[in-house]
Design a protein around this motif. Structure first.
Motif, PDB file in Angstrom:
ATOM      1  N   ALA A  77     -14.747  -7.782   5.624  1.00 45.85           N
ATOM      2  CA  ALA A  77     -15.517  -7.522   4.409  1.00 45.85           C
ATOM      3  C   ALA A  77     -16.992  -7.679   4.703  1.00 45.85           C
ATOM      4  N   ASN A  78     -17.778  -7.012   3.926  1.00 44.70           N
ATOM      5  CA  ASN A  78     -19.226  -7.149   4.001  1.00 44.70           C
ATOM      6  C   ASN A  78     -19.682  -8.166   2.959  1.00 44.70           C
ATOM      7  N   PRO A  79     -20.801  -8.831   3.207  1.00 47.27           N
ATOM      8  CA  PRO A  79     -21.308  -9.769   2.208  1.00 47.27           C
ATOM      9  C   PRO A  79     -21.460  -9.090   0.844  1.00 47.27           C
ATOM     10  N   GLU A  80     -21.044  -9.803  -0.180  1.00 50.42           N
ATOM     11  CA  GLU A  80     -21.162  -9.344  -1.574  1.00 50.42           C
ATOM     12  C   GLU A  80     -20.254  -8.171  -1.927  1.00 50.42           C
ATOM     13  N   ASP A  81     -19.252  -7.824  -1.076  1.00 48.77           N
ATOM     14  CA  ASP A  81     -18.255  -6.817  -1.468  1.00 48.77           C
ATOM     15  C   ASP A  81     -17.502  -7.319  -2.690  1.00 48.77           C
ATOM     16  N   ARG A  82     -17.040  -6.405  -3.499  1.00 46.58           N
ATOM     17  CA  ARG A  82     -16.355  -6.762  -4.739  1.00 46.58           C
ATOM     18  C   ARG A  82     -14.837  -6.781  -4.555  1.00 46.58           C
ATOM     19  N   LEU A  83     -14.204  -7.836  -5.095  1.00 50.76           N
ATOM     20  CA  LEU A  83     -12.742  -7.974  -5.086  1.00 50.76           C
ATOM     21  C   LEU A  83     -12.163  -7.468  -6.395  1.00 50.76           C
ATOM     22  N   THR A  84     -11.028  -6.783  -6.309  1.00 51.83           N
ATOM     23  CA  THR A  84     -10.275  -6.391  -7.495  1.00 51.83           C
ATOM     24  C   THR A  84      -8.878  -6.977  -7.349  1.00 51.83           C
ATOM     25  N   ILE A  85      -8.449  -7.702  -8.381  1.00 47.05           N
ATOM     26  CA  ILE A  85      -7.146  -8.382  -8.356  1.00 47.05           C
ATOM     27  C   ILE A  85      -6.324  -7.869  -9.526  1.00 47.05           C
ATOM     28  N   ARG A  86      -5.074  -7.431  -9.218  1.00 53.63           N
ATOM     29  CA  ARG A  86      -4.229  -6.848 -10.255  1.00 53.63           C
ATOM     30  C   ARG A  86      -2.765  -7.208  -9.988  1.00 53.63           C
ATOM     31  N   PHE A  87      -2.073  -7.672 -11.016  1.00 55.25           N
ATOM     32  CA  PHE A  87      -0.643  -7.935 -10.918  1.00 55.25           C
ATOM     33  C   PHE A  87       0.102  -6.670 -11.315  1.00 55.25           C
ATOM     34  N   GLU A  88       1.078  -6.291 -10.488  1.00 58.61           N
ATOM     35  CA  GLU A  88       1.808  -5.036 -10.680  1.00 58.61           C
ATOM     36  C   GLU A  88       3.137  -5.258 -11.390  1.00 58.61           C
TER      37      GLU A  88
END
Length: 149
Positions: A77-88
């Motif tokens: 990952a690059n610094p300050e990349d954004r995470l997306t978290i989702r339950f399926e």
């Protein structure tokens, strides 16, 4: 008479549909999908407990988040990349907490209570995110390693 039969069949179909929408055969927490800037991350399931209508299950990973992913390749990952978290495919969790761990010294660095806006650290290094989720049916821990360059 045909009218009552038709209405009865519709009521039964709705009841059966509602029953299966509750996912009565599930015996584990829903799968977790994590992406970093639209790249999918491998997520590891840790300890969990789940009570379904017909069956329940408890699994103890017997490992802390950092140890759970030890030796596995980290997602870059690059610094300050954004995470997306989702339950399926399952019920939405009542609560979710995310803990950021430092791999170097096994220390907890930060806890997030809101999962809408999470970015990876700006300091290069190896980290592990631990996700703790609670549902009406049980709870589960998940973890994934990242390597910030």
């Amino acid at each position: 008479m045909k009218r009552f039969l038709f209405i009865g069949l519709i009521v039964i179909a709705i009841a059966v549909g509602w029953f299966f929408s509750r996912d009565p055969f599930r015996h584990q927490p829903p799968e977790l999908t994590v992406t970093i800037e639209n790249r999918e991350v491998k997520v590891y399931r840790g300890t969990y407990s789940w009570s379904g209508m017909f069956r329940g299950e408890t699994a103890d990973a017997k490992a802390e988040a950092v140890d759970l992913v030890k030796g596995d390749s980290s997602t870059r990952a690059n610094p300050e990349d954004r995470l997306t978290i989702r339950f399926e495919d399952g019920p939405a969790p009542k609560s979710v907490a995310i803990v950021l761990w430092s791999v170097k010294d096994h220390k907890e660095m930060k806890t997030y209570k809101k999962i809408e806006r999470i970015t990876v650290p700006s300091t290069p290094g190896k980290y592990v995110y631990q996700i703790k989720a609670d549902w009406k049916e049980g709870n589960g821990d998940f973890a994934f390693p990242i390597d910030v360059k």
